[in-house]
Design an enzyme around this catalytic site. Structure first.
Site, PDB file in Angstrom:
ATOM      1  N   ASN A  16       8.028  -4.391  -2.185  1.00 50.99           N
ATOM      2  CA  ASN A  16       7.056  -4.912  -1.206  1.00 50.99           C
ATOM      3  C   ASN A  16       5.688  -4.335  -1.568  1.00 50.99           C
ATOM      4  O   ASN A  16       5.427  -3.160  -1.346  1.00 50.99           O
ATOM      5  CB  ASN A  16       7.494  -4.468   0.205  1.00 50.99           C
ATOM      6  CG  ASN A  16       6.473  -4.822   1.266  1.00 50.99           C
ATOM      7  OD1 ASN A  16       5.545  -5.603   1.016  1.00 50.99           O
ATOM      8  ND2 ASN A  16       6.640  -4.259   2.448  1.00 50.99           N
ATOM      9  N   TRP A  17       4.834  -5.193  -2.122  1.00 48.11           N
ATOM     10  CA  TRP A  17       3.526  -4.706  -2.597  1.00 48.11           C
ATOM     11  C   TRP A  17       2.530  -4.547  -1.451  1.00 48.11           C
ATOM     12  O   TRP A  17       1.433  -4.051  -1.640  1.00 48.11           O
ATOM     13  CB  TRP A  17       2.962  -5.663  -3.661  1.00 48.11           C
ATOM     14  CG  TRP A  17       3.775  -5.732  -4.909  1.00 48.11           C
ATOM     15  CD1 TRP A  17       4.875  -4.977  -5.215  1.00 48.11           C
ATOM     16  CD2 TRP A  17       3.569  -6.607  -6.041  1.00 48.11           C
ATOM     17  NE1 TRP A  17       5.364  -5.315  -6.460  1.00 48.11           N
ATOM     18  CE2 TRP A  17       4.578  -6.321  -6.986  1.00 48.11           C
ATOM     19  CE3 TRP A  17       2.637  -7.603  -6.336  1.00 48.11           C
ATOM     20  CZ2 TRP A  17       4.673  -6.981  -8.206  1.00 48.11           C
ATOM     21  CZ3 TRP A  17       2.724  -8.273  -7.550  1.00 48.11           C
ATOM     22  CH2 TRP A  17       3.735  -7.963  -8.479  1.00 48.11           C
ATOM     23  N   LYS A  18       2.903  -5.021  -0.286  1.00 48.31           N
ATOM     24  CA  LYS A  18       2.043  -4.936   0.914  1.00 48.31           C
ATOM     25  C   LYS A  18       0.646  -5.489   0.610  1.00 48.31           C
ATOM     26  O   LYS A  18       0.512  -6.415  -0.187  1.00 48.31           O
ATOM     27  CB  LYS A  18       1.994  -3.493   1.421  1.00 48.31           C
ATOM     28  CG  LYS A  18       3.377  -2.875   1.588  1.00 48.31           C
ATOM     29  CD  LYS A  18       3.374  -1.587   2.363  1.00 48.31           C
ATOM     30  CE  LYS A  18       4.770  -1.014   2.407  1.00 48.31           C
ATOM     31  NZ  LYS A  18       4.891   0.140   3.270  1.00 48.31           N
TER      32      LYS A  18
ATOM     33  N   HIS B 130       8.578  -6.673   9.465  1.00 48.99           N
ATOM     34  CA  HIS B 130       8.321  -5.346   8.896  1.00 48.99           C
ATOM     35  C   HIS B 130       7.666  -4.478   9.965  1.00 48.99           C
ATOM     36  O   HIS B 130       6.884  -4.971  10.781  1.00 48.99           O
ATOM     37  CB  HIS B 130       7.415  -5.465   7.665  1.00 48.99           C
ATOM     38  CG  HIS B 130       7.336  -4.185   6.893  1.00 48.99           C
ATOM     39  ND1 HIS B 130       6.551  -3.130   7.295  1.00 48.99           N
ATOM     40  CD2 HIS B 130       7.966  -3.771   5.768  1.00 48.99           C
ATOM     41  CE1 HIS B 130       6.696  -2.132   6.443  1.00 48.99           C
ATOM     42  NE2 HIS B 130       7.556  -2.496   5.500  1.00 48.99           N
TER      43      HIS B 130
ATOM     44  N   GLU C  50       5.298  -2.570   9.900  1.00 50.66           N
ATOM     45  CA  GLU C  50       3.827  -2.601   9.892  1.00 50.66           C
ATOM     46  C   GLU C  50       3.310  -3.853  10.613  1.00 50.66           C
ATOM     47  O   GLU C  50       2.234  -3.829  11.212  1.00 50.66           O
ATOM     48  CB  GLU C  50       3.313  -2.509   8.441  1.00 50.66           C
ATOM     49  CG  GLU C  50       3.513  -1.098   7.898  1.00 50.66           C
ATOM     50  CD  GLU C  50       3.677  -1.001   6.398  1.00 50.66           C
ATOM     51  OE1 GLU C  50       3.403  -1.975   5.681  1.00 50.66           O
ATOM     52  OE2 GLU C  50       4.101   0.086   5.936  1.00 50.66           O
TER      53      GLU C  50
ATOM     54  N   GLU D 132      14.932   0.199   7.842  1.00 49.49           N
ATOM     55  CA  GLU D 132      13.837   1.064   7.435  1.00 49.49           C
ATOM     56  C   GLU D 132      13.427   1.965   8.599  1.00 49.49           C
ATOM     57  O   GLU D 132      12.653   1.534   9.479  1.00 49.49           O
ATOM     58  CB  GLU D 132      12.627   0.229   7.019  1.00 49.49           C
ATOM     59  CG  GLU D 132      12.916  -0.738   5.902  1.00 49.49           C
ATOM     60  CD  GLU D 132      11.642  -1.140   5.171  1.00 49.49           C
ATOM     61  OE1 GLU D 132      11.536  -0.835   3.977  1.00 49.49           O
ATOM     62  OE2 GLU D 132      10.752  -1.743   5.799  1.00 49.49           O
TER      63      GLU D 132
ATOM     64  N   GLY E   4       6.819   5.458   3.622  1.00 45.41           N
ATOM     65  CA  GLY E   4       5.589   6.003   3.051  1.00 45.41           C
ATOM     66  C   GLY E   4       5.346   7.476   3.367  1.00 45.41           C
ATOM     67  O   GLY E   4       4.249   7.981   3.152  1.00 45.41           O
TER      68      GLY E   4
ATOM     69  N   SER F 287      10.678   5.585   1.577  1.00 48.26           N
ATOM     70  CA  SER F 287      10.453   6.668   0.617  1.00 48.26           C
ATOM     71  C   SER F 287      11.507   6.734  -0.489  1.00 48.26           C
ATOM     72  O   SER F 287      11.951   7.815  -0.888  1.00 48.26           O
ATOM     73  CB  SER F 287      10.352   8.016   1.342  1.00 48.26           C
ATOM     74  OG  SER F 287       9.176   8.031   2.137  1.00 48.26           O
TER      75      SER F 287
ATOM     76  N   GLY G 139       8.525   0.169  -1.109  1.00 51.87           N
ATOM     77  CA  GLY G 139       7.086  -0.007  -0.959  1.00 51.87           C
ATOM     78  C   GLY G 139       6.339   0.671  -2.098  1.00 51.87           C
ATOM     79  O   GLY G 139       6.187   0.120  -3.194  1.00 51.87           O
ATOM     80  N   GLY G 140       5.877   1.889  -1.860  1.00 54.08           N
ATOM     81  CA  GLY G 140       5.023   2.618  -2.802  1.00 54.08           C
ATOM     82  C   GLY G 140       5.514   2.597  -4.244  1.00 54.08           C
ATOM     83  O   GLY G 140       4.733   2.325  -5.176  1.00 54.08           O
TER      84      GLY G 140
HETATM   85  C1  PEP Z   1       8.331  -0.318   3.166  1.00 53.55           C
HETATM   86  O1  PEP Z   1       7.254  -0.290   3.748  1.00 53.55           O
HETATM   87  O2  PEP Z   1       9.024  -1.318   3.234  1.00 53.55           O
HETATM   88  C2  PEP Z   1       8.744   0.868   2.408  1.00 53.55           C
HETATM   89  C3  PEP Z   1      10.018   1.059   2.235  1.00 53.55           C
HETATM   90  O3  PEP Z   1       7.748   1.686   1.956  1.00 53.55           O
HETATM   91  P1  PEP Z   1       7.937   3.022   1.064  1.00 53.55           P
HETATM   92  O4  PEP Z   1       8.931   2.731  -0.007  1.00 53.55           O
HETATM   93  O5  PEP Z   1       6.570   3.278   0.509  1.00 53.55           O
HETATM   94  O6  PEP Z   1       8.397   4.097   1.992  1.00 53.55           O
END
Ligand code: PEP
Length: 243
Positions: free
Chosen positions: A8-10, A91, A93, A161, A167, A206, A227-228
């Site tokens: 997920n590049w957000k 999500h 966010e 999640e 994050g 994470s 994500g990251g």
């Molecule tokens: C996400 O936002 O879906 C996520 C899992 O982010 P991260 O891997 O950065 O914790």
């Protein structure tokens, strides 16, 4: 066993940077199923780059109507036309900005109707986790998101999640995530009224190359939402290649 790994590049990348990252990951070859979710404006460009690649395309959100006067929205039908295979919905966010379970429910129905796979995100915040309310909260999210849905042979993906793990650099312990994922799968099948429905449950929060294998070896973890770490091509490739 084959796992589903979604990046997920957000809203982290502009158009140029999205195309650069797409070029860097398009060569991934793995026994797992892999996908990336760029921003909406980059979907068509990334799709072109991924042509002939094993890496699938996903969107980060969509609207529930098929077409009409809905300024700024994108329909699941259009995402299908662009070449998306799946759509992230609900999500945390988005939920923090006002997304509701009722809307996630409408969107899930629209995504299925368009022939795409919904990736419905659920997860508790730190206060609920600490007070032992995670299970009841997540079960409620699943019930509200999936009410009235019939899969009719289609696949549903749920991403668990924990919000506090996203994050933060503090992933949930893999064994604990595994237990939650078993509960989530059972609850989803109960709400759907289909014990044999194809429901995959991903873990997100994470995950990096160094801890991804711990999650992927758990029985009830069918894959990862990342994500990251999905913004770093080499890191994402390493995760995608875990057996
Ligand atoms: C996400 O936002 O879906 C996520 C899992 O982010 P991260 O891997 O950065 O914790």
């Amino acid at each position: 066993m084959k796992k589903l790994i979604i990046g997920n590049w957000k809203m982290n990348l502009g158009l140029k940077a999205s195309l650069v990252l797409a070029k860097a990951v398009k060569g991934i070859k793995t026994n797992n199923e892999v996908g990336v979710c760029p921003s909406a404006f980059a979907l068509a460009g990334v799709k072109q780059i991924l042509s002939g690649s094993q890496v699938k395309l996903g969107a980060q959100n969509c609207f529930w109507e098929i077409a009409g006067a809905f300024t700024g929205e994108i329909s699941a039908k259009s995402l299908k036309e662009i070449g998306c295979a799946f759509v992230i919905l609900g999500h945390s966010e988005q939920r923090a900005l006002g997304e509701t379970c009722q809307r996630v429910n409408l969107k899930t129905k629209a995504v299925l109707a368009a022939g795409l796979t919904p990736v419905v995100c659920v997860g508790e915040d730190w206060a609920k986790y600490k007070s032992g309310k995670s299970r009841a909260f997540v079960q409620g999210q699943i019930k509200r998101a999936l009410t009235g849905i019939k899969l009719n042979g289609k696949k549903l993906v749920i991403a668990y999640e924990p919000i506090w793990a996203i994050g933060s650099g503090k992933a949930m312990r893999a064994g604990e995530a595994n237990q939650m994922q078993a509960l989530i799968k059972a609850e989803a099948k109960k709400v759907l009224g289909q014990p044999k429905a194809e429901v995959l449950v991903l873990y997100g929060g994470s995950v990096e190359a160094k801890n991804a294998a711990d999650f992927l070896r758990q029985d009830n973890i069918d894959g990862l939402l990342i994500g990251g770490a999905s913004l770093k091509a080499q890191e994402f490739k390493k995760i995608a290649n875990i057996k």
